[in-house]
Design an enzyme around this catalytic site. Structure first.
Site, mmCIF file in Angstrom:
data_model
loop_
_atom_site.group_PDB
_atom_site.id
_atom_site.type_symbol
_atom_site.label_atom_id
_atom_site.label_comp_id
_atom_site.label_asym_id
_atom_site.label_seq_id
_atom_site.Cartn_x
_atom_site.Cartn_y
_atom_site.Cartn_z
ATOM 1 N N LYS A 145 -59.080 89.884 14.171
ATOM 2 C CA LYS A 145 -60.078 89.457 13.177
ATOM 3 C C LYS A 145 -60.963 88.340 13.733
ATOM 4 O O LYS A 145 -60.549 87.583 14.592
ATOM 5 C CB LYS A 145 -59.369 88.964 11.917
ATOM 6 C CG LYS A 145 -58.536 90.045 11.237
ATOM 7 C CD LYS A 145 -57.643 89.472 10.151
ATOM 8 C CE LYS A 145 -56.571 88.577 10.712
ATOM 9 N NZ LYS A 145 -55.584 88.163 9.693
ATOM 10 N N THR B 219 -61.435 80.016 1.831
ATOM 11 C CA THR B 219 -60.970 81.202 2.552
ATOM 12 C C THR B 219 -59.438 81.252 2.622
ATOM 13 O O THR B 219 -58.875 81.900 3.500
ATOM 14 C CB THR B 219 -61.540 81.232 3.991
ATOM 15 O OG1 THR B 219 -61.215 79.979 4.624
ATOM 16 C CG2 THR B 219 -63.031 81.453 4.006
ATOM 17 N N GLY C 156 -56.065 82.619 2.241
ATOM 18 C CA GLY C 156 -55.514 83.960 1.981
ATOM 19 C C GLY C 156 -56.407 85.116 2.380
ATOM 20 O O GLY C 156 -56.109 86.267 2.039
ATOM 21 N N THR C 157 -57.469 84.859 3.140
ATOM 22 C CA THR C 157 -58.349 85.976 3.539
ATOM 23 C C THR C 157 -57.578 87.013 4.366
ATOM 24 O O THR C 157 -57.748 88.214 4.182
ATOM 25 C CB THR C 157 -59.557 85.487 4.371
ATOM 26 O OG1 THR C 157 -59.079 84.606 5.384
ATOM 27 C CG2 THR C 157 -60.581 84.788 3.509
ATOM 28 N N GLY C 158 -56.726 86.512 5.274
ATOM 29 C CA GLY C 158 -55.993 87.424 6.156
ATOM 30 C C GLY C 158 -55.012 88.285 5.375
ATOM 31 O O GLY C 158 -54.906 89.495 5.600
ATOM 32 N N CYS C 159 -54.292 87.659 4.427
ATOM 33 C CA CYS C 159 -53.323 88.402 3.606
ATOM 34 C C CYS C 159 -54.051 89.471 2.792
ATOM 35 O O CYS C 159 -53.619 90.628 2.720
ATOM 36 C CB CYS C 159 -52.603 87.465 2.623
ATOM 37 S SG CYS C 159 -51.786 86.067 3.396
HETATM 38 N N1 LIG Z 1 -66.501 82.837 6.277
HETATM 39 C C1 LIG Z 1 -66.304 84.160 6.241
HETATM 40 N N2 LIG Z 1 -67.307 84.983 5.834
HETATM 41 C C2 LIG Z 1 -67.128 86.327 5.795
HETATM 42 N N3 LIG Z 1 -65.983 86.937 6.175
HETATM 43 C C3 LIG Z 1 -64.947 86.176 6.591
HETATM 44 C C4 LIG Z 1 -65.051 84.739 6.647
HETATM 45 N N4 LIG Z 1 -63.860 84.230 7.073
HETATM 46 C C5 LIG Z 1 -63.043 85.302 7.262
HETATM 47 N N5 LIG Z 1 -63.692 86.463 6.993
HETATM 48 C C6 LIG Z 1 -63.110 87.809 7.053
HETATM 49 O O1 LIG Z 1 -61.857 87.764 6.378
HETATM 50 C C7 LIG Z 1 -60.900 88.597 7.040
HETATM 51 C C8 LIG Z 1 -59.710 87.740 7.458
HETATM 52 O O2 LIG Z 1 -60.052 87.053 8.651
HETATM 53 P P1 LIG Z 1 -59.478 85.659 9.135
HETATM 54 O O3 LIG Z 1 -59.776 85.566 10.588
HETATM 55 O O4 LIG Z 1 -60.007 84.567 8.251
HETATM 56 O O5 LIG Z 1 -57.929 85.828 8.834
HETATM 57 P P2 LIG Z 1 -56.778 84.757 8.802
HETATM 58 O O6 LIG Z 1 -57.125 83.570 9.620
HETATM 59 O O7 LIG Z 1 -55.555 85.506 9.193
HETATM 60 O O8 LIG Z 1 -56.674 84.321 7.273
HETATM 61 P P3 LIG Z 1 -55.502 83.415 6.558
HETATM 62 O O9 LIG Z 1 -54.549 82.991 7.618
HETATM 63 O O10 LIG Z 1 -56.176 82.295 5.876
HETATM 64 O O11 LIG Z 1 -54.895 84.323 5.543
HETATM 65 C C9 LIG Z 1 -61.641 89.249 8.208
HETATM 66 O O12 LIG Z 1 -62.164 90.498 7.811
HETATM 67 C C10 LIG Z 1 -62.776 88.266 8.479
HETATM 68 O O13 LIG Z 1 -63.870 88.867 9.102
HETATM 69 C C1 LIG Z 2 -46.862 82.515 1.740
HETATM 70 C C2 LIG Z 2 -48.055 82.527 2.630
HETATM 71 N N1 LIG Z 2 -48.261 83.595 3.446
HETATM 72 C C3 LIG Z 2 -49.344 83.634 4.258
HETATM 73 C C4 LIG Z 2 -50.251 82.589 4.278
HETATM 74 C C5 LIG Z 2 -51.434 82.630 5.240
HETATM 75 O O1 LIG Z 2 -52.609 82.646 4.593
HETATM 76 C C6 LIG Z 2 -50.017 81.498 3.407
HETATM 77 N N2 LIG Z 2 -50.868 80.431 3.361
HETATM 78 N N3 LIG Z 2 -48.920 81.495 2.603
#
Ligand SMILES: Nc1ncnc2c1ncn2[C@@H]1O[C@H](COP(=O)(O)OP(=O)(O)OP(=O)(O)O)[C@@H](O)[C@H]1O
Ligand SMILES: Cc1ncc(CO)c(N)n1
Length: 269
Positions: free
Chosen positions: A175, A208, A210-213
């Protein structure tokens, strides 16, 4: 009508934006019946992680068995797995039940920098769980830890994705949320043959959490319905883009995304 069912094996986020809570909300929004096996309860809000309380291995195993033996999930997502023993247990259960639609979000640290996975667990993630993944969804720092490579450019990400396919993952989605060098966020998928780019407009926001989850949960929901990986990611990208753009503005730190934004125009008029 068969209702698709998805299981998330992850940590609970009291703040509601990430972890189990994000997964269930996302499954529901995409019309999928969600089930859970909780690894740890965390006390979290938009400012950070105030506490992490892991469950026992027995508690985790029994939850997975209960779901597996009666409810047959069509896809399984893993999130925060806390330590190496939990990773090994979850991997054994996946093999035992013959599950194939496995989406691994290799959660390591929360947005505020607090650790959600013990350091010695990286090796177990690589050797036990990664080879079972239909899709693995590392962010850039997670891909660096998993490959030992430094990732500065898109070409570096391609090399890292190849390395992770070599280690056994079928599809690798590196990502781009952590690469803030331009106005477009680019997520890179490698399916073992071809690279696919998924682009979205970068939203300047600190909300942002929880975006990854949420993104991985949307992929899981779509795969549980029988969609292929590319179509599932296409929908998941649209889902997370709406969730980030339609800000809730809760809390004074990294606030949650809006899980109902994707459906809002259709349902909540
Ligand atoms: N500022 C942003 N604007 C648009 N899309 C974003 C932005 N930040 C993240 N994304 C999108 O959100 C999704 C998750 O990406 P990200 O790299 O943030 O994951 P992450 O770091 O694992 O998230 P987290 O650990 O907070 O749950 C991807 O599709 C990414 O492109
Ligand atoms: C419980 C939990 N899982 C995943 C993440 C990563 O976003 C978080 N902040 N908390």
């Amino acid at each position: 009508m068969t209702v698709s069912r998805a299981l998330t094996i992850a940590g609970s986020d009291s703040g509601g934006g990430a972890g189990i809570q994000a997964d269930l909300k996302t499954f529901q929004e995409l019309g999928v019946f969600g089930m859970t096996a909780i690894t740890a309860v965390t006390a979290q809000n938009t400012l950070g992680v105030q506490g992490v309380y892991p469950l026992t291995l027995e508690a985790l195993k029994t939850q997975i068995d209960s779901v597996a033996e009666d409810l047959s999930p069509h896809a399984i997502k893993t999130g925060m797995l806390f330590n190496a023993d939990m990773i090994r247990l979850v991997s054994q259960q996946i093999v035992h039940y013959g599950w194939e639609n496995i989406i691994v979000d290799p959660v390591m640290v929360a947005k505020g920098g607090q650790s959600l996975l013990q350091e010695e667990a990286d090796e177990a993630l690589i050797t036990s769980l990664l080879p079972l993944a239909k899709v693995i969804t590392p962010n850039i720092p997670e891909a660096e830890v998993l490959t030992g490579m430094e990732i500065r450019t898109l070409d570096h990400r391609k090399d890292a994705a190849k390395r992770l396919v070599d280690l056994g993952a079928k599809n690798v989605m590196v990502k781009g949320g952590h690469d803030s060098t331009n106005d477009v966020v680019t997520d890179l998928l490698y399916d073992g043959h071809t690279f696919h780019l998924f682009e979205g407009e970068r939203k300047e926001t600190k909300h942002t959490h929880g975006t990854g989850c949420t993104f991985a949960a949307a992929i899981t929901a779509e795969i549980s319905k029988g969609n292929n990986v590319l179509d599932a990611i296409q929908t998941a990208k649209a889902f997370i883009q709406s969730a980030i753009e339609d800000q809730l503005g809760f809390g004074s730190g990294h606030g949650p995304t809006n899980h109902w934004a994707y459906n809002k125009r259709n349902v909540y008029r």
